[in-house]
Design an enzyme around this catalytic site. Structure first.
Site, PDB file in Angstrom:
ATOM      1  N   THR A  95      -5.919  34.660   5.474  1.00 16.62           N
ATOM      2  CA  THR A  95      -6.785  35.832   5.497  1.00 16.62           C
ATOM      3  C   THR A  95      -7.051  36.270   4.066  1.00 16.62           C
ATOM      4  OG1 THR A  95      -5.893  36.535   7.631  1.00 16.62           O
ATOM      5  CG2 THR A  95      -7.037  38.206   6.318  1.00 16.62           C
ATOM      6  N   LYS A 171     -12.846  37.661  10.472  1.00 14.73           N
ATOM      7  CA  LYS A 171     -11.407  37.952  10.497  1.00 14.73           C
ATOM      8  C   LYS A 171     -11.126  39.362  10.004  1.00 14.73           C
ATOM      9  CE  LYS A 171      -6.984  37.451  10.895  1.00 14.73           C
ATOM     10  NZ  LYS A 171      -6.130  36.555  10.117  1.00 14.73           N
ATOM     11  N   LYS A 239      -1.697  44.225   3.358  1.00 18.52           N
ATOM     12  CA  LYS A 239      -2.671  43.322   2.724  1.00 18.52           C
ATOM     13  C   LYS A 239      -3.990  43.294   3.491  1.00 18.52           C
ATOM     14  CE  LYS A 239      -2.353  38.814   3.415  1.00 18.52           C
ATOM     15  NZ  LYS A 239      -3.650  38.241   3.902  1.00 18.52           N
TER      16      LYS A 239
END
Length: 292
Positions: A95, A171, A239
């Site tokens: 990601t 995503k 994150k």
């Protein structure tokens, strides 16, 4: 596609590499953690001392690293990518922010090699079961070339666009919902806890009503444990929600729910629980409510 170089043999990378082996691929792995390499060897893979060694002769390179910086380091430190065949396809499955994915894709393209922006959803459970959802962006012919590799690791391999960054964007939206759902589930259970309702009874009721969600059903039981097994860490959502907020800044999109969820995960990490299971974002509510 016969030989795969796999970089990033962590909690998700290890079972993904094992599933490639089960599908009949030769897997050559590299990782800074000896335990990941030992796990690969035990499953029948080949341990390599460097990225360049792993890339040599590989038809595809799978990157399941922590972030874009690690992906760049693996590919370009000591010109490792030059060791890969000219026909190799690089699949970035971590990601990462869309703009950083585009930058990496440009550097790969400059070498004449192909690139698939292919982040995944499903966590450790999905990685182990080969049931990941893979959101792939690449020209149609490149996607088709990589499809057998991707399908060995996931049950849903979706072609979401033909340009690098489009997979990362999909995503990003996915992680927005995942993070907010977990935080809201924690808020509901922390309210029940504060009032004095039995939380296990409350959880049993909620998962069977219209208020239920996949995240509540999956993370809810772990929220009630003091130290549950880690399947996805708090710091992962620090994150990932940071990436969502970055996308919001770049596009001037209002993301107030994401911002609040980020602060809850971030504060949990700040109190020393960054490596705990992401369900433990409930500790932020307990600190606020004085029930910790």
């Amino acid at each position: 596609m016969k030989t795969i170089a796999f970089a990033g043999l962590g909690a998700m990378g290890r079972p993904m590499a094992r599933n490639l082996l089960k599908a009949g691929f030769t897997v050559r792995g590299c990782d800074v953690n000896p335990a990941g390499l030992a796990d690969l060897e035990a499953a029948g893979g080949i341990s390599c001392a460097s990225a360049a060694q792993a890339f040599a002769g590989a038809d595809a390179i799978v990157l399941m690293v922590v972030n874009a910086a690690q992906a760049e380091a693996v590919l370009f430190t000591d010109d490792a990518l030059a060791a890969a065949p000219a026909h190799a396809v690089i699949c970035l499955m971590a990601t990462c922010p869309p703009q950083q994915v585009q930058k990496i894709a440009g550097r790969v393209a400059a070498t004449g090699r192909r690139f698939v922006d292919s982040p995944v959803s499903g966590g450790v459970v999905g990685a182990e079961a080969a049931s990941l959802t893979i959101m792939a962006a690449a020209p149609a012919d490149v996607f088709e070339a990589a499809r057998p590799v991707l399908e060995a690791m996931g049950s849903r391999t979706l072609h979401v666009g033909d340009k690098p960054g489009q997979g990362a964007t999909v995503k990003t939206v996915n992680q927005l919902l995942c993070g907010v759902h977990i935080a809201v589930a924690a808020e509901a259970l922390s309210l029940a806890e504060k009032i004095g309702v039995d939380t296990r009874t409350m959880l049993g009721i909620l998962v069977g009503t219209s208020a239920g969600s996949w995240m509540l059903k999956d993370r809810g039981p772990r929220m009630l444990e003091s130290d549950p097994e880690v399947t996805s860490a708090v710091d992962i959502f620090v994150k990932d929600l940071g990436i969502v907020l970055e996308a919001g800044r770049e596009t001037k999109a209002a993301l107030p729910m994401t911002a609040l969820a980020f602060q809850l995960f971030n504060s949990t990490s700040g109190r020393g629980a960054g490596a705990a299971d992401d369900s433990q974002v409930i500790r932020a509510y307990r600190a606020l409510n004085g029930t910790a």
